[in-house]
Design a protein around this motif. Structure first.
Motif, mmCIF file in Angstrom:
data_model
loop_
_atom_site.group_PDB
_atom_site.id
_atom_site.type_symbol
_atom_site.label_atom_id
_atom_site.label_comp_id
_atom_site.label_asym_id
_atom_site.label_seq_id
_atom_site.Cartn_x
_atom_site.Cartn_y
_atom_site.Cartn_z
ATOM 1 N N PHE A 139 0.826 -1.207 0.000
ATOM 2 C CA PHE A 139 0.000 0.000 0.000
ATOM 3 C C PHE A 139 0.866 1.266 0.000
ATOM 4 C CE2 PHE A 139 -3.049 -2.871 2.393
ATOM 5 C CZ PHE A 139 -3.849 -3.094 1.277
ATOM 6 N N LEU A 140 2.144 1.117 0.298
ATOM 7 C CA LEU A 140 3.040 2.269 0.295
ATOM 8 C C LEU A 140 3.354 2.756 -1.118
ATOM 9 C CD1 LEU A 140 5.613 1.303 3.071
ATOM 10 C CD2 LEU A 140 3.810 3.021 3.194
ATOM 11 N N VAL A 141 3.127 1.917 -2.120
ATOM 12 C CA VAL A 141 3.470 2.282 -3.496
ATOM 13 C C VAL A 141 2.770 3.562 -3.943
ATOM 14 C CG1 VAL A 141 3.371 1.536 -5.900
ATOM 15 C CG2 VAL A 141 4.116 -0.059 -4.126
ATOM 16 N N PRO A 142 1.432 3.687 -3.810
ATOM 17 C CA PRO A 142 0.821 4.945 -4.234
ATOM 18 C C PRO A 142 1.272 6.141 -3.388
ATOM 19 C CG PRO A 142 -0.847 3.456 -3.337
ATOM 20 C CD PRO A 142 0.435 2.711 -3.396
ATOM 21 N N MET A 143 1.535 5.896 -2.127
ATOM 22 C CA MET A 143 1.996 6.989 -1.266
ATOM 23 C C MET A 143 3.367 7.486 -1.729
ATOM 24 S SD MET A 143 2.477 7.105 2.845
ATOM 25 C CE MET A 143 4.118 6.449 2.935
ATOM 26 N N LEU A 144 4.270 6.574 -2.018
ATOM 27 C CA LEU A 144 5.587 6.963 -2.507
ATOM 28 C C LEU A 144 5.492 7.646 -3.867
ATOM 29 C CD1 LEU A 144 7.702 3.867 -1.428
ATOM 30 C CD2 LEU A 144 7.714 6.154 -0.436
ATOM 31 N N ALA A 145 4.566 7.191 -4.708
ATOM 32 C CA ALA A 145 4.380 7.827 -6.012
ATOM 33 C C ALA A 145 3.947 9.281 -5.848
ATOM 34 C CB ALA A 145 3.353 7.058 -6.831
#
Length: 131
Positions: A76-82
């Protein structure tokens, strides 16, 4: 029964997916439509190396060392990092809704991992009590 190395399996899936997408792209777009400038090449390299290869390698290593369900929640961190990378490197606007989304992502990761920790503690207590 033979086991397959996780990294080879991921690499094979990426290779097959890349071939399918290349064929679909060649069928639907003209090769000359691509603007081969520094921005495109940098973005393609970044996405290929960090976005796919390095992230999958890290994911496989973490799954081998830890609990797969806990590691999976961190995807779930992927969109946050994006959002963070887009804001910092590409000067994209950081809105209230993006901030709310990041807060919800962090809260969901916390709640999922907290629930699993409580369940594992309950199992340990029940085993000690002989239930």
């Amino acid at each position: 029964m033979h086991s397959v190395d996780s990294l080879w399996m991921v690499a094979f899936q990426c290779l097959i997916g890349g071939c399918v997408l290349m064929i679909a792209g060649l069928w639907s777009e003209n090769w000359s439509s691509i603007v081969w400038n520094d921005t495109f090449i940098w973005g393609l390299s970044f996405g290929t190396i960090l976005g796919i290869a390095l992230s999958w390698i890290l994911y496989v290593i973490l799954v081998k060392k830890g609990d797969a369900s806990v590691v999976a929640t961190f995807t779930f961190l992927v969109p946050m990092l994006a959002v963070i990378i887009g804001t910092v490197l590409l000067n994209e606007p950081f809105t209230k809704l993006l901030f709310l989304g990041i807060v919800l992502i962090v809260a969901s990761i916390y709640l999922v991992n907290k629930k699993q920790k409580q369940e594992s503690n309950q199992v340990i207590i029940q085993e000690k009590m002989g239930v």
